[in-house]
Design an enzyme around this catalytic site. Structure first.
Site, PDB file in Angstrom:
ATOM      1  CE1 TYR B 104      -4.326  -1.433   0.845  1.00  0.00           C
ATOM      2  CE2 TYR B 104      -2.931  -3.082   1.867  1.00  0.00           C
ATOM      3  CZ  TYR B 104      -4.163  -2.697   1.377  1.00  0.00           C
ATOM      4  OH  TYR B 104      -5.218  -3.568   1.416  1.00  0.00           O
ATOM      5  CE1 TYR B 143      -2.453  -6.454   4.078  1.00  0.00           C
ATOM      6  CE2 TYR B 143      -3.192  -6.226   1.817  1.00  0.00           C
ATOM      7  CZ  TYR B 143      -3.425  -6.102   3.172  1.00  0.00           C
ATOM      8  OH  TYR B 143      -4.636  -5.609   3.608  1.00  0.00           O
ATOM      9  NE  ARG B 153      -6.914 -10.097   5.032  1.00  0.00           N
ATOM     10  CZ  ARG B 153      -7.888  -9.332   4.559  1.00  0.00           C
ATOM     11  NH1 ARG B 153      -7.780  -8.031   4.561  1.00  0.00           N
ATOM     12  NH2 ARG B 153      -9.007  -9.845   4.098  1.00  0.00           N
ATOM     13  CG  HIS B 156      -8.055  -7.455   0.234  1.00  0.00           C
ATOM     14  ND1 HIS B 156      -6.890  -8.031   0.683  1.00  0.00           N
ATOM     15  CD2 HIS B 156      -8.122  -6.241   0.828  1.00  0.00           C
ATOM     16  CE1 HIS B 156      -6.279  -7.202   1.505  1.00  0.00           C
ATOM     17  NE2 HIS B 156      -6.990  -6.096   1.616  1.00  0.00           N
ATOM     18  CG  HIS B 158      -9.762  -2.257   1.457  1.00  0.00           C
ATOM     19  ND1 HIS B 158     -10.067  -2.704   2.720  1.00  0.00           N
ATOM     20  CD2 HIS B 158      -8.492  -2.650   1.232  1.00  0.00           C
ATOM     21  CE1 HIS B 158      -9.024  -3.331   3.236  1.00  0.00           C
ATOM     22  NE2 HIS B 158      -8.042  -3.317   2.353  1.00  0.00           N
TER      23      HIS B 158
HETATM   24 FE   LIG Z   1      -6.183  -4.458   2.713  1.00  0.00          FE
END
Ligand SMILES: [Fe+3]
Lengths: 199, 233
Positions: B104, B143, B153, B156, B158
């Site tokens: 991110y 990640y 995770r 995905h 959001h």
């Molecule tokens: Fe996330």
């Protein structure tokens, strides 16, 4: 029911550059920010501020709070984008990761009384990493004791928990442009656990 | 003005969901206080289409500095309806995600994977008259996270929507079909009902796939419906 609801999922720790980019300094426009009412909006200008605490009493630095409120006349404005004529958006969003003390803040006007309520209040939604569904709550105002005593929603809350929903007025604040600050903390757990509504 | 049907808690995870450790100190523990639907819950912000700028729906272009973002280009299509199947027009869908390497741009993301100078990973779009939305992006990478040993995770994206009213607010995550990490992910699994959980997984769509350009995924979103009887005013 023809279709089942899409499950809620956590906002996670990394929402800032998507949902609150201006506040956190990312190069992306905001559609909503901590200013609910601009300087031209009608009404008493106030700042609402507070801290979100977890079950161990530690401030949460990655929560996001949203407020949806009526204007000074008790009317909801459903278009928060084009407010050049009134200065009143009615919608605010603030993350707790940019203030040195992890506070949230909103610059707004004190709402009027909405048609089906008896006391002024703002609607609040709490999001954070560690919550798979957001939490709906409300902030009422401590200088509205008479109206608060008649408010059906507030009175439906167990008496010993009502205080968790009442913001405390601080007239001498120097941190608010208007000089009037209402302070209210959100406790996710513990003796002072904030009331969450099943909206 | 009408009110919304109650949240179907069977479709959502509990606030305290021990598999996802952060919930233990952060979820409310006391019973929720029921609230009679009123004016407040029926109202909500409407964002004029003006809230969405030209490139906001194209994450492959809205963060470029000196070239194309790295990764698999995808196009996500979806339809937003309520539980009665009514299309939900003119809703803003806000999206954010990791880059193809699982990183991110958020300043506190410490994952040791490269940032992409041409990918920010956030954008927004708006549903049309039939409730349909679409955006272009790069398929996000998996990640690691600190929930438990070797926790990753699944891929995905959001998504955040203000529905037609304050009561219908939804923040969710869209997953990808066939991801082996799904059956290991507490955030996904804490939605206990397997039928509800499946709604979080997008479907690969050859129809939506753009020849020579981007793989298509379909992700439909269902918000709470309205009560049949209008509210008395
Ligand atoms: Fe996330």
């Amino acid at each position: 029911m023809a279709y089942g609801e899409t499950p809620s999922q956590t906002v996670g720790p990394y929402f800032a550059y998507g949902l609150t980019p201006g506040q956190y300094g990312y190069d992306f426009t905001d559609i909503v920010d901590p200013t609910i009412a601009g300087p031209d909006a009608e009404g008493e200008h106030i700042r609402i501020t507070g801290t979100v605490y977890d079950g161990e009493g530690n401030p949460v630095n990655d929560a996001m709070i949203e407020i949806w409120q009526a204007d000074a006349n008790g009317v909801y404005n459903d278009n928060p984008i084009d407010v050049s004529d009134t200065g009143f958006r009615g919608l605010g969003r603030c993350g707790t990761g940019t203030d040195a003390n992890n506070r949230f803040w909103f610059d707004t006007v004190k709402p009027g009384v909405v048609e089906d309520a008896h006391a002024p209040f703002v609607n609040v939604i709490v999001f954070m990493r560690g919550m798979l569904s957001h939490a709906f709550t409300r902030f009422y105002f401590d200088d509205e004791a008479d109206r608060n005593a008649k408010d059906a929603v507030l009175q439906s809350v167990p008496e010993d928990r009502r205080d968790t929903l009442i913001a405390k007025r601080n007239q001498t604040s120097s941190t608010s442009p208007a000089g009037i600050e209402y302070r209210i903390d959100i406790h996710m757990q513990g003796d002072r656990e904030t009331v969450v509504f099943d909206v | 003005m009408s009110s919304f049907k109650p949240r179907d808690w069977g479709s959502h995870a509990p606030y305290i969901a021990p598999g996802y450790k952060s919930t233990i100190l952060r979820g409310p523990t006391r019973p929720l206080v029921a609230i009679k639907p009123g004016l407040t819950e029926g109202t909500g912000p409407r964002f004029a289409p003006a809230a969405v700028r030209k490139l906001d729906f194209d994450l492959t272009k809205n963060g470029v500095t000196n070239g194309e973002p790295i990764g698999e280009r995808i196009v996500v299509h979806g339809r937003v309806t309520d539980t009665d199947g009514r299309p939900q027009p003119n809703l803003v869908v806000e999206v954010w995600q990791a880059n193809a390497a699982g990183r991110y741009v958020h300043k506190v993301d410490q994952h040791d994977a490269p940032l992409d100078p041409n990918f920010r990973g956030s954008g927004r779009c708006i549903t049309d008259a039939n409730g349909n939305y679409m955006f272009y992006t790069i398929k996000p990478g998996a990640y690691p996270w600190g929930n438990h040993f070797n926790a990753w995770r699944p891929n995905h994206i959001h998504l955040s929507l203000f529905g037609p009213g304050f009561a219908t607010r939804l923040v969710t995550q869209m997953y990808f079909p066939g991801d082996p990490l799904l059956e290991l992910d507490p955030i996904f699994l804490e939605t206990k009902d397997p039928v509800a959980r499946e709604r979080l997984i997008s479907k690969f769509s050859l129809d939506k796939t753009e020849e020579g350009f981007a793989l298509g995924y379909q992700f439909d979103i269902v918000l709470r419906g309205r009560n049949a009887t209008p509210m008395e005013n």
